[in-house]
Design a protein around this motif. Structure first.
Motif, mmCIF file in Angstrom:
data_model
loop_
_atom_site.group_PDB
_atom_site.id
_atom_site.type_symbol
_atom_site.label_atom_id
_atom_site.label_comp_id
_atom_site.label_asym_id
_atom_site.label_seq_id
_atom_site.Cartn_x
_atom_site.Cartn_y
_atom_site.Cartn_z
ATOM 1 N N THR A 301 0.583 13.585 15.205
ATOM 2 C CA THR A 301 0.089 13.079 16.484
ATOM 3 C C THR A 301 -0.162 11.582 16.368
ATOM 4 O O THR A 301 -0.743 11.129 15.387
ATOM 5 C CB THR A 301 -1.202 13.792 16.934
ATOM 6 O OG1 THR A 301 -1.723 13.125 18.086
ATOM 7 C CG2 THR A 301 -2.284 13.791 15.860
ATOM 8 N N ASP A 303 -1.921 9.824 18.607
ATOM 9 C CA ASP A 303 -3.101 9.370 19.341
ATOM 10 C C ASP A 303 -4.176 8.849 18.387
ATOM 11 O O ASP A 303 -4.360 9.360 17.285
ATOM 12 C CB ASP A 303 -3.632 10.455 20.287
ATOM 13 C CG ASP A 303 -4.313 11.596 19.574
ATOM 14 O OD1 ASP A 303 -5.398 11.370 19.025
ATOM 15 O OD2 ASP A 303 -3.764 12.708 19.574
ATOM 16 N N SER A 306 -7.251 11.012 16.802
ATOM 17 C CA SER A 306 -7.062 11.736 15.539
ATOM 18 C C SER A 306 -7.228 10.800 14.345
ATOM 19 O O SER A 306 -7.814 11.172 13.333
ATOM 20 C CB SER A 306 -5.669 12.371 15.489
ATOM 21 O OG SER A 306 -5.542 13.341 16.494
#
Length: 464
Positions: A301, A303, A306
């Motif tokens: 991920t 983003d 995270s």
């Protein structure tokens, strides 16, 4: 000739005559210095923890924005036109979860509040679709946040529409020059769309187009198709301003963000500690082990939420006795970050419960994920017992049923529909909430798992 051996008493007398070396006692000054240096280091670590936690909290505007400078300028200009010039506006901030929608809005609001002409001149109303589940609840929250309870008082309204009309009338009092601008922030905007007749959205967009109180409505949502969900009358009153957030950076930029997020600012109180810390972060960013950890997360991920969680876990290992981050800290944080909570639950199950999960796994494979019932699981388990001829697994049916119910309580299995009073428990349709890889990974680390149970789990087909 060898000299005669001395007796123990003679040795004792000799030791008394010989001067002993006394251990050096630390002076009071050196003790004070040690105490002061440890206090200073504790203070530094405390400041580091405070700075990093503020950065990693996505609701806090203390951190930096990455890759959204254009969106920041657009939103700041939009809100300045409301707060300074009295213009009414509406806009939607659209982006996937963790892309920084809330962080962007908080940064803009923080910078707005620091402006002289805006300070104490902006009313804010924050609504969330998860909390304000219908228009009536939302209206009460608007009344509370605008402190209009005294205006409403004990008045009795015939309908929700009358109550809303009265409140909006209270907001419309005055003109653009004397009215205080109001900002409505609607988080989880797509959930407000499902309210009956979209009455709240219609009225908010309507007053944002009126020539009375300056009002701006900002919606935050993950839905790309949000405009298609709006009714015609609502859509016609919306300005159609949309601000999109996408995590479009590559791994090189991701590494730079990693360094910036962990580096201490130039104004840090202890300059030498800050330099040592920042040099260590630079070395970490070049370390192959750290890059592998970050690459795994980046591929999973992109983003920043995270990444912040990973860095928060790693930085919690920093103490007075362990003042600098290491590659091992990031590896341990990565292990904790990627831990499967359901697989952890499996580690604490009994062998019987493990056998039932394996039976369900086989049923999923044979029937291609179709729902099953307890009787089917029990029959599958019986096939395993007969195949292996094991008396140690030969439990009575009520005991197996009890183990199955425990799996239900742990939410590893869920019923497809709410059971009625007349329904037989054995024939209720169920679904397993673990996939095959989760079960196999959990069995690899399950303590003292019998070999034949592992072999049964690894077999691709059910026992026939």
């Amino acid at each position: 000739m060898r000299p005669p051996a001395r007796s123990s008493s003679a040795r004792a007398l000799a030791s008394l005559r010989e001067p002993r070396m006394q251990p050096m006692k630390p002076s009071a000054m050196s003790k004070r210095k040690l105490k002061d240096s440890s206090a200073e280091s504790a203070e530094c670590i405390s400041q580091v923890q405070k700075i990093l936690r503020e950065r990693f909290c996505h609701h806090c505007a203390a951190g930096k924005l990455f890759g959204m400078e254009q969106q920041y300028r657009h939103l700041l200009e939009l809100l300045k036109r409301t707060t300074v010039h009295g213009e009414s506006n509406s806009a939607l901030i659209i982006g996937p979860r963790g892309s920084g929608k809330t962080a962007l809005l908080n940064h803009v609001l923080k910078d707005l509040r620091e402006m002289e002409q805006v300070r104490e001149n902006l009313l804010e109303v924050h609504l969330n679709g998860l909390l304000q589940t219908n228009d009536k609840v939302a209206l009460k929250e608007i009344t509370r946040q605008l402190q209009l309870e005294n205006v409403v008082g004990d008045k009795v309204f015939g309908s929700f529409a009358e109550n809303l009309a009265f409140l909006l009338e209270a907001l419309r009092k005055g003109d653009r020059t004397s009215s205080c601008p109001i900002l409505f922030v609607l988080d989880e905007f797509d959930l407000f769309v499902h309210h009956k007749n979209q009455t709240l959205l219609y009225n908010l967009f309507d007053i944002s187009q009126s020539a009375q109180t300056p009002v701006t409505v900002i919606g935050l949502t993950c839905r790309q198709d949000i405009l298609e969900l709006l009714e015609k009358r609502v859509k016609s009153r919306f300005s159609h301003r949309q601000i999109y957030l996408m995590n479009s950076f590559d791994f090189k930029q991701y590494l730079k963000i990693f360094k910036k997020q962990l580096s201490l600012p130039a104004e840090f109180s202890d300059e030498s500690f800050a330099q040592k810390w920042n040099n260590n972060i630079q070395h970490l960013s070049e370390d192959k082990t750290v890059q592998d950890v970050l690459q795994n997360l980046f591929h999973h991920t992109k983003d920043l939420r995270s990444l912040h969680l990973l860095l928060m876990l790693a930085s919690s290992a920093v103490t007075v006795h362990h003042p600098l981050l290491t590659a091992a800290d990031l590896q341990e944080a990565s292990r904790q970050h990627s831990t499967d909570s359901k697989a952890n639950i499996v580690h604490g199950l009994s062998v019987l419960e493990i056998c039932l999960i394996i039976a369900m796994k086989h049923l999923n494979e044979v029937y291609d994920g179709e729902p099953f019932n307890f009787q089917m699981v029990y029959n599958e388990f019986q096939k395993f017992i007969q195949r292996k001829a094991h008396s140690m697994y030969n439990f009575e049916k009520p005991v197996v049923m009890k183990a199955f119910e425990h799996l239900l309580q742990l939410e590893l299995v869920k019923p497809l529909e709410r059971p009625s009073a007349r329904a037989q428990r054995e024939y209720l349709l169920m679904k397993l909430l673990l996939d095959s890889s989760q079960i196999m990974d959990a069995l690899q680390v399950y303590p003292n798992c019998p070999t034949d149970v592992k072999q049964w789990a690894a077999s691709s087909l059910s026992w026939l």
